[in-house]
Scaffold this motif. Structure first.
Motif, PDB file in Angstrom:
ATOM      1  N   GLY A 178     -31.027  11.313  -7.385  1.00 42.64           N
ATOM      2  CA  GLY A 178     -32.476  11.510  -7.439  1.00 42.64           C
ATOM      3  C   GLY A 178     -33.075  11.053  -8.758  1.00 42.64           C
ATOM      4  N   PHE A 179     -32.746  11.772  -9.851  1.00 45.53           N
ATOM      5  CA  PHE A 179     -33.269  11.396 -11.168  1.00 45.53           C
ATOM      6  C   PHE A 179     -32.760  10.016 -11.597  1.00 45.53           C
ATOM      7  CE2 PHE A 179     -33.667  16.142 -12.453  1.00 45.53           C
ATOM      8  CZ  PHE A 179     -34.859  16.217 -11.751  1.00 45.53           C
ATOM      9  N   GLY A 180     -31.473   9.736 -11.312  1.00 48.56           N
ATOM     10  CA  GLY A 180     -30.898   8.447 -11.702  1.00 48.56           C
ATOM     11  C   GLY A 180     -31.629   7.287 -11.063  1.00 48.56           C
ATOM     12  N   GLU A 181     -32.010   7.444  -9.776  1.00 43.29           N
ATOM     13  CA  GLU A 181     -32.739   6.388  -9.068  1.00 43.29           C
ATOM     14  C   GLU A 181     -34.123   6.174  -9.678  1.00 43.29           C
ATOM     15  OE1 GLU A 181     -32.532   3.500  -6.031  1.00 43.29           O
ATOM     16  OE2 GLU A 181     -31.013   4.950  -6.633  1.00 43.29           O
ATOM     17  N   ILE A 182     -34.761   7.268 -10.086  1.00 42.85           N
ATOM     18  CA  ILE A 182     -36.094   7.162 -10.700  1.00 42.85           C
ATOM     19  C   ILE A 182     -36.012   6.434 -12.044  1.00 42.85           C
ATOM     20  CG2 ILE A 182     -37.959   8.513 -11.741  1.00 42.85           C
ATOM     21  CD1 ILE A 182     -37.425  10.610  -9.515  1.00 42.85           C
ATOM     22  N   PHE A 183     -35.030   6.812 -12.877  1.00 38.62           N
ATOM     23  CA  PHE A 183     -34.837   6.123 -14.156  1.00 38.62           C
ATOM     24  C   PHE A 183     -34.604   4.631 -13.919  1.00 38.62           C
ATOM     25  CE2 PHE A 183     -32.964  10.281 -16.011  1.00 38.62           C
ATOM     26  CZ  PHE A 183     -34.241  10.713 -16.351  1.00 38.62           C
ATOM     27  N   LYS A 184     -33.796   4.327 -12.912  1.00 37.32           N
ATOM     28  CA  LYS A 184     -33.454   2.931 -12.622  1.00 37.32           C
ATOM     29  C   LYS A 184     -34.695   2.134 -12.241  1.00 37.32           C
ATOM     30  CE  LYS A 184     -31.404   1.628  -8.712  1.00 37.32           C
ATOM     31  NZ  LYS A 184     -30.352   1.492  -7.679  1.00 37.32           N
ATOM     32  N   ASN A 185     -35.550   2.723 -11.419  1.00 34.91           N
ATOM     33  CA  ASN A 185     -36.736   2.006 -10.968  1.00 34.91           C
ATOM     34  C   ASN A 185     -37.801   1.893 -12.048  1.00 34.91           C
ATOM     35  OD1 ASN A 185     -36.593   1.288  -7.940  1.00 34.91           O
ATOM     36  ND2 ASN A 185     -35.664   3.295  -8.080  1.00 34.91           N
ATOM     37  N   MET A 220     -27.328  14.801 -15.588  1.00 34.78           N
ATOM     38  CA  MET A 220     -26.664  13.997 -14.549  1.00 34.78           C
ATOM     39  C   MET A 220     -27.491  12.749 -14.227  1.00 34.78           C
ATOM     40  SD  MET A 220     -23.768  15.269 -13.445  1.00 34.78           S
ATOM     41  CE  MET A 220     -22.830  16.789 -13.474  1.00 34.78           C
ATOM     42  N   GLY A 221     -28.834  12.877 -14.307  1.00 37.75           N
ATOM     43  CA  GLY A 221     -29.693  11.725 -14.086  1.00 37.75           C
ATOM     44  C   GLY A 221     -29.448  10.629 -15.107  1.00 37.75           C
ATOM     45  N   LEU A 222     -29.281  11.033 -16.368  1.00 38.10           N
ATOM     46  CA  LEU A 222     -28.964  10.057 -17.422  1.00 38.10           C
ATOM     47  C   LEU A 222     -27.608   9.418 -17.162  1.00 38.10           C
ATOM     48  CD1 LEU A 222     -30.222  12.020 -20.570  1.00 38.10           C
ATOM     49  CD2 LEU A 222     -31.327  10.075 -19.444  1.00 38.10           C
ATOM     50  N   VAL A 223     -26.659  10.232 -16.668  1.00 38.31           N
ATOM     51  CA  VAL A 223     -25.338   9.691 -16.312  1.00 38.31           C
ATOM     52  C   VAL A 223     -25.478   8.665 -15.191  1.00 38.31           C
ATOM     53  CG1 VAL A 223     -23.097  10.269 -15.276  1.00 38.31           C
ATOM     54  CG2 VAL A 223     -24.062  11.734 -17.060  1.00 38.31           C
ATOM     55  N   TRP A 252     -25.453   2.933 -13.507  1.00 35.34           N
ATOM     56  CA  TRP A 252     -26.115   1.741 -12.963  1.00 35.34           C
ATOM     57  C   TRP A 252     -26.135   0.607 -13.985  1.00 35.34           C
ATOM     58  CZ3 TRP A 252     -31.120  -0.145 -14.501  1.00 35.34           C
ATOM     59  CH2 TRP A 252     -31.556  -1.244 -13.757  1.00 35.34           C
ATOM     60  N   LYS A 253     -26.451   0.928 -15.236  1.00 33.24           N
ATOM     61  CA  LYS A 253     -26.501  -0.094 -16.286  1.00 33.24           C
ATOM     62  C   LYS A 253     -25.128  -0.721 -16.508  1.00 33.24           C
ATOM     63  CE  LYS A 253     -29.585  -0.976 -18.720  1.00 33.24           C
ATOM     64  NZ  LYS A 253     -30.627  -2.030 -18.601  1.00 33.24           N
ATOM     65  N   LEU A 254     -24.084   0.095 -16.367  1.00 38.06           N
ATOM     66  CA  LEU A 254     -22.713  -0.389 -16.574  1.00 38.06           C
ATOM     67  C   LEU A 254     -22.096  -0.944 -15.292  1.00 38.06           C
ATOM     68  CD1 LEU A 254     -21.445   2.539 -18.837  1.00 38.06           C
ATOM     69  CD2 LEU A 254     -22.019   0.216 -19.570  1.00 38.06           C
ATOM     70  N   ALA A 313     -31.005  26.283 -16.577  1.00 39.39           N
ATOM     71  CA  ALA A 313     -29.843  25.477 -16.951  1.00 39.39           C
ATOM     72  C   ALA A 313     -29.483  24.470 -15.867  1.00 39.39           C
ATOM     73  CB  ALA A 313     -28.642  26.390 -17.232  1.00 39.39           C
ATOM     74  N   GLN A 314     -29.711  24.844 -14.588  1.00 43.53           N
ATOM     75  CA  GLN A 314     -29.386  23.929 -13.499  1.00 43.53           C
ATOM     76  C   GLN A 314     -30.301  22.701 -13.541  1.00 43.53           C
ATOM     77  OE1 GLN A 314     -26.812  24.335 -11.811  1.00 43.53           O
ATOM     78  NE2 GLN A 314     -26.398  26.462 -11.322  1.00 43.53           N
ATOM     79  N   VAL A 315     -31.573  22.919 -13.890  1.00 45.19           N
ATOM     80  CA  VAL A 315     -32.515  21.797 -13.994  1.00 45.19           C
ATOM     81  C   VAL A 315     -32.098  20.878 -15.145  1.00 45.19           C
ATOM     82  CG1 VAL A 315     -34.932  21.141 -14.294  1.00 45.19           C
ATOM     83  CG2 VAL A 315     -34.363  23.251 -13.075  1.00 45.19           C
ATOM     84  N   MET A 316     -31.694  21.506 -16.275  1.00 44.68           N
ATOM     85  CA  MET A 316     -31.256  20.714 -17.427  1.00 44.68           C
ATOM     86  C   MET A 316     -29.996  19.925 -17.098  1.00 44.68           C
ATOM     87  SD  MET A 316     -31.939  23.661 -20.289  1.00 44.68           S
ATOM     88  CE  MET A 316     -31.102  22.768 -21.590  1.00 44.68           C
ATOM     89  N   MET A 317     -29.075  20.559 -16.355  1.00 46.60           N
ATOM     90  CA  MET A 317     -27.843  19.865 -15.994  1.00 46.60           C
ATOM     91  C   MET A 317     -28.148  18.679 -15.082  1.00 46.60           C
ATOM     92  SD  MET A 317     -24.372  21.240 -14.095  1.00 46.60           S
ATOM     93  CE  MET A 317     -24.415  22.809 -14.946  1.00 46.60           C
ATOM     94  N   ALA A 318     -29.088  18.866 -14.146  1.00 48.85           N
ATOM     95  CA  ALA A 318     -29.463  17.762 -13.252  1.00 48.85           C
ATOM     96  C   ALA A 318     -30.089  16.616 -14.043  1.00 48.85           C
ATOM     97  CB  ALA A 318     -30.434  18.254 -12.181  1.00 48.85           C
ATOM     98  N   GLY A 319     -30.903  16.962 -15.063  1.00 45.86           N
ATOM     99  CA  GLY A 319     -31.476  15.927 -15.928  1.00 45.86           C
ATOM    100  C   GLY A 319     -30.397  15.136 -16.643  1.00 45.86           C
TER     101      GLY A 319
END
Length: 501
Positions: free
Chosen positions: A216-223, A420-423, A428-430, A412-418
């Motif tokens: 979810g977050f990862g896809e948004i960062f990517k776009n 994971m989004g950076l991960v 994707w970058k790698l 903490a769950q929201v922070m962990m998901a954030g």
């Protein structure tokens, strides 16, 4: 035959209740919207909506999530044809000739053929699932711990072989997923593993957190990192319904694509993605004018779109009958079932026949809905395609955070998901594909559980995995698939298939 008709009758009785028809409609509508607006695919959307399913009954939840999946396959073709941007990886092939047809004023014909092909493929796939459901379930009941362990190993090997890009990176993602599934309390001793003293990891990493973060977050960062590129067709859409002549010319491609997609969709890994590519290659080979492909050939739209939809639906077969998710979306479906307290596998059809057959029947209803509600809405989708994606993302992020917080009321769950989004963005970058990570995470716990059970039964002897003929056969298939995949010629053709996906 009579048993299958009886079971389908039970399924339609469940699926045609007002509540489940509503969930099917919502899933198809959201799925189409997700497919039409490239940027947030079905994996990210289902991840975002997993918290919502907590408030629904299991049947309604799975019907809605399934509608999102095959609705997105349908919606992806709309974007591919009108904007030349595949909303889904499976729509890459559709964009090649579909957009050329649109530039010639035949967008309506391309959209109509895609819709009719998808409906025919969906109808056939529903019958295939109904026919194979009971036999596959009976086969699944023959599996003991050793056989299940070998089946999951084989599934993970296929996920590696059919993943995009480097085999080494795919193996690394599988292993990382399995390792992440081991975080938390040991299932036998209760001792903490890999928690690093953090209280929020005591019960392990929540699947919803991992999925919503990475996808979810990862896809948004990517776009947000990618500049928007559009080639929206400005001219007339043209007539939507194909003529009888158009149908005659394309029916062979539709039926061939349906057969190819139905078979490949069952394969673990990216089998469903292979379907459209294989269909396109077959139509080009059978064509009397292969040189015209790429300039707007209708068979190059009808065949791959049929394969696309058939593969999306038959990918439910290994999930519902053996408990083996063949792709990332099915891994999320496993997560949704586990949230509802349902263990996917051969027991589902015996313990929850209403869920199993209701889901199958809802697929046919959903495909009919997609044709009825979407072709009249083409004008609306064209308007939505003009909305800048960056305006949509803040609302999506807010919805994600509310959903995450509502699960456990822990920031903490929201922070962990954030995190994971950076991960997910870094992966994707790698050029690491995240889908094998999800499969490894979902199957990791079951893999460990079956491994331990098999070793306990055999008094710690590893030979138990080769003394069982079925277990040895499954391991042999996995080993052969991996060996074949590393051959230079096979690796080259594999890269050619996925270079555009």
């Amino acid at each position: 035959m009579m048993d299958m008709l009886y079971n389908l009758g039970l399924g339609f009785a469940v699926a045609l209740t007002l509540k489940n028809v509503f969930f099917c409609f919502v899933g198809c509508l959201i799925g189409t919207l997700v497919g039409v607006l490239p940027g947030v695919g079905p994996v990210a959307t289902i991840s975002i909506l997993l918290p919502v399913t907590l408030a629904l009954d299991p049947t309604g939840a799975l019907i809605m999530l399934a509608g999102i999946y095959y609705g997105a396959q349908y919606g992806g073709s709309t974007t591919a044809i009108l904007v030349n941007i595949p909303g889904e990886a499976t729509a890459v092939v559709t964009a090649i000739d579909g957009h050329e047809m649109a530039k010639r004023g035949q967008a309506g014909l391309a959209l109509g053929l895609a819709a009719i092909g998808s409906f025919i493929a969906g109808t056939f796939a529903t019958i295939v699932i109904a026919a194979l459901g009971v036999p596959m379930t009976k086969l699944g009941l023959l599996f003991g711990p050793a056989e299940y362990f070998s089946l999951m190993v084989m599934g993970l090997v296929f996920a590696v072989v059919l993943a995009h890009g480097s085999l080494t990176k795919a193996v690394a993602m599988i292993l990382v997923g399995v390792l992440l599934s081991c975080v938390g309390a040991d299932m036998e001793t209760g001792r903490e593993r890999m928690t690093f003293g953090l209280h929020m990891l005591t019960d392990g990493i929540e699947f919803v957190v991992l999925a919503m973060g990475v996808f979810g977050f990862g896809e948004i960062f990517k776009n947000l990192a990618d500049p928007e590129k559009r080639d929206l067709v400005k001219g007339s859409i043209g007539r939507l319904w194909p003529s009888l002549r158009d149908l005659r010319e394309n029916m062979g491609a539709i039926l061939r694509g349906t057969g190819i997609g139905a078979v490949l969709g069952v394969l673990p890994g990216n089998g469903a993605i292979l379907g459209p590519f294989a269909s396109y290659a077959m139509e080009k080979r059978l064509s009397k004018r292969p040189q015209d492909f790429g300039t707007g050939v209708s068979q190059a739209v009808a065949g791959p779109e049929s394969a696309n939809n058939a593969g999306a639906q038959t990918s439910f077969i290994p999930l519902m009958t053996l408990g083996l998710p063949p792709n990332a979306v099915m891994a999320l479906m496993v997560g949704a079932m586990m949230i509802q307290g349902i263990v996917p596998g051969p027991q589902v059809i015996e313990r929850n026949p209403e869920l199993f057959w209701g889901l199958i029947a809802s697929m046919w209803i959903g495909n009919l809905m997609l044709v009825i509600i979407n072709l009249p809405l083409i004008g609306l989708w064209v308007k939505l395609l003009q909305v800048p994606y960056r305006l949509l993302f803040p609302a999506i992020v807010a919805f994600c955070c509310i959903g995450l917080f509502s699960i456990s009321n822990e920031p903490a769950q929201v922070m962990m998901a954030g995190a994971m989004g950076l991960v997910g963005f870094a992966l994707w970058k790698l050029q690491f594909e995240a889908a094998p990570l999800a499969l490894g995470f979902v199957l990791g716990r079951l893999l460990e559980e079956k491994l331990r059970q098999a070793l306990i039964i055999s008094d710690g002897s590893m030979t138990t995995f080769v003394t069982s003929p079925l277990s040895a056969f499954l391991l042999a298939i996995g080993a052969v698939a991996l060996l074949v995949a590393v051959l230079p010629s096979i690796r080259k053709s594999r890269d050619d298939v996925f270079k555009d996906a």
